[in-house]
Design a protein around this motif. Sequence first.
Motif, PDB file in Angstrom:
ATOM      1  N   CYS A   1       0.828  -1.205   0.000  1.00 32.16           N
ATOM      2  CA  CYS A   1       0.000   0.000   0.000  1.00 32.16           C
ATOM      3  C   CYS A   1       0.863   1.256   0.000  1.00 32.16           C
ATOM      4  O   CYS A   1       0.534   2.257  -0.639  1.00 32.16           O
ATOM      5  CB  CYS A   1      -0.895   0.027   1.236  1.00 32.16           C
ATOM      6  SG  CYS A   1      -2.394  -0.954   1.125  1.00 32.16           S
TER       7      CYS A   1
ATOM      8  N   GLN B   1      -0.852   5.007  -0.453  1.00 29.56           N
ATOM      9  CA  GLN B   1      -1.615   4.260   0.555  1.00 29.56           C
ATOM     10  C   GLN B   1      -3.071   4.680   0.691  1.00 29.56           C
ATOM     11  O   GLN B   1      -3.936   3.828   0.966  1.00 29.56           O
ATOM     12  CB  GLN B   1      -0.923   4.391   1.910  1.00 29.56           C
ATOM     13  CG  GLN B   1      -1.532   3.536   3.008  1.00 29.56           C
ATOM     14  CD  GLN B   1      -0.914   3.812   4.365  1.00 29.56           C
ATOM     15  OE1 GLN B   1      -0.457   4.925   4.644  1.00 29.56           O
ATOM     16  NE2 GLN B   1      -0.875   2.802   5.210  1.00 29.56           N
TER      17      GLN B   1
ATOM     18  N   ARG C   1      -2.392   2.909   8.820  1.00 30.04           N
ATOM     19  CA  ARG C   1      -2.679   4.179   8.141  1.00 30.04           C
ATOM     20  C   ARG C   1      -2.655   5.388   9.078  1.00 30.04           C
ATOM     21  O   ARG C   1      -3.257   6.428   8.781  1.00 30.04           O
ATOM     22  CB  ARG C   1      -4.038   4.077   7.437  1.00 30.04           C
ATOM     23  CG  ARG C   1      -4.049   3.038   6.327  1.00 30.04           C
ATOM     24  CD  ARG C   1      -5.444   2.741   5.797  1.00 30.04           C
ATOM     25  NE  ARG C   1      -5.376   1.711   4.766  1.00 30.04           N
ATOM     26  CZ  ARG C   1      -5.260   1.967   3.457  1.00 30.04           C
ATOM     27  NH1 ARG C   1      -5.227   3.215   3.035  1.00 30.04           N
ATOM     28  NH2 ARG C   1      -5.168   0.985   2.587  1.00 30.04           N
TER      29      ARG C   1
END
Length: 317
Positions: free
Chosen positions: A58, A95, A184
């Motif tokens: 990602c 990402q 994230r």
Amino acid sequence: MLPLNLNARAAKIVETMRAGADERRIAAHEIDGGGLFIDCGIKSQGGLQAGLDLARVCLGGLADVSIVMGEAAGRATPVVQIWTDHPVHACLASQYAGWALSEGKFFAMGSGPMRAVRAGEPIFETIGCRELSDTIVGVLETRKAPPPEIVAKIAKECGVEPYNVTLLAAPTASLAGGLQIVARSIETALHKLAELRFDLSRVVSAQGSAPMPPVARDDLAAIGRTNDAILYGARVILHVTGDDESLQSVGPGVPSSASRDFGEPFAAIFARYNNDFYAVDPHLFSPAEVVFQNIQTGRTQVFGAPKPEIVAQSFWG
């Protein structure tokens, strides 16, 4: 054009994953009409290593991701840590799950370096970058294998042939899928800064961490837990340049506590809005704590704070 070869870096990670597919409990499948699909948690079980690799893909291979033992509200829990010296490219050009993909009954949010080739989202106007690549790699948050029509759509929008498309996928309620979402923490901070019109070129490096929740019984419950991991458990350090006054001005609006919806588990917030993401206050989606460390002035400024009691309620309540 990006100089950092996000798709090529991600492709190397994919090669390693395929070579060690059995130990990662993943499976690669050719797609009719061209393309490769790597199942990291749909029919294959997947695991922690698959989740780490999924997160690194990602991020276009531009960030280090690891798991350490930590705690939340006095209870042992894994913590997903990430650091990068290329935060804007890794987190926003790659990402960020900004590509909604649908075809018939199939729907998935698309992440990964394929986004930098398409460059079709508004965020690319802000960060001003695009990558040219003949082969692309993407990550899908979904419980279904991508059909040939989705591969063809992705290939067309990225200007490549379908056989040069590689897609990795895992549902939210899985070890690998949950891990890559919790990785994230930095991305959510940068996206909030972009929304606040902060000059992202000032962010030169970044570190982040967030507690990894137990795998939930279904994807809806998992959405609640993974969001709470970020909203109430994530801590991000941004190494920045420039003046301190502007940091003091923008800082209070960056953490999740700046949102009117802050203060209860995401599952409850989501239910209140009839499970409509777009109805939730967009200012909610950011880390619990954001720290600016100015590498020119030496000053540190801290905004927000984790809420371990809400994390505990979400994870184990």
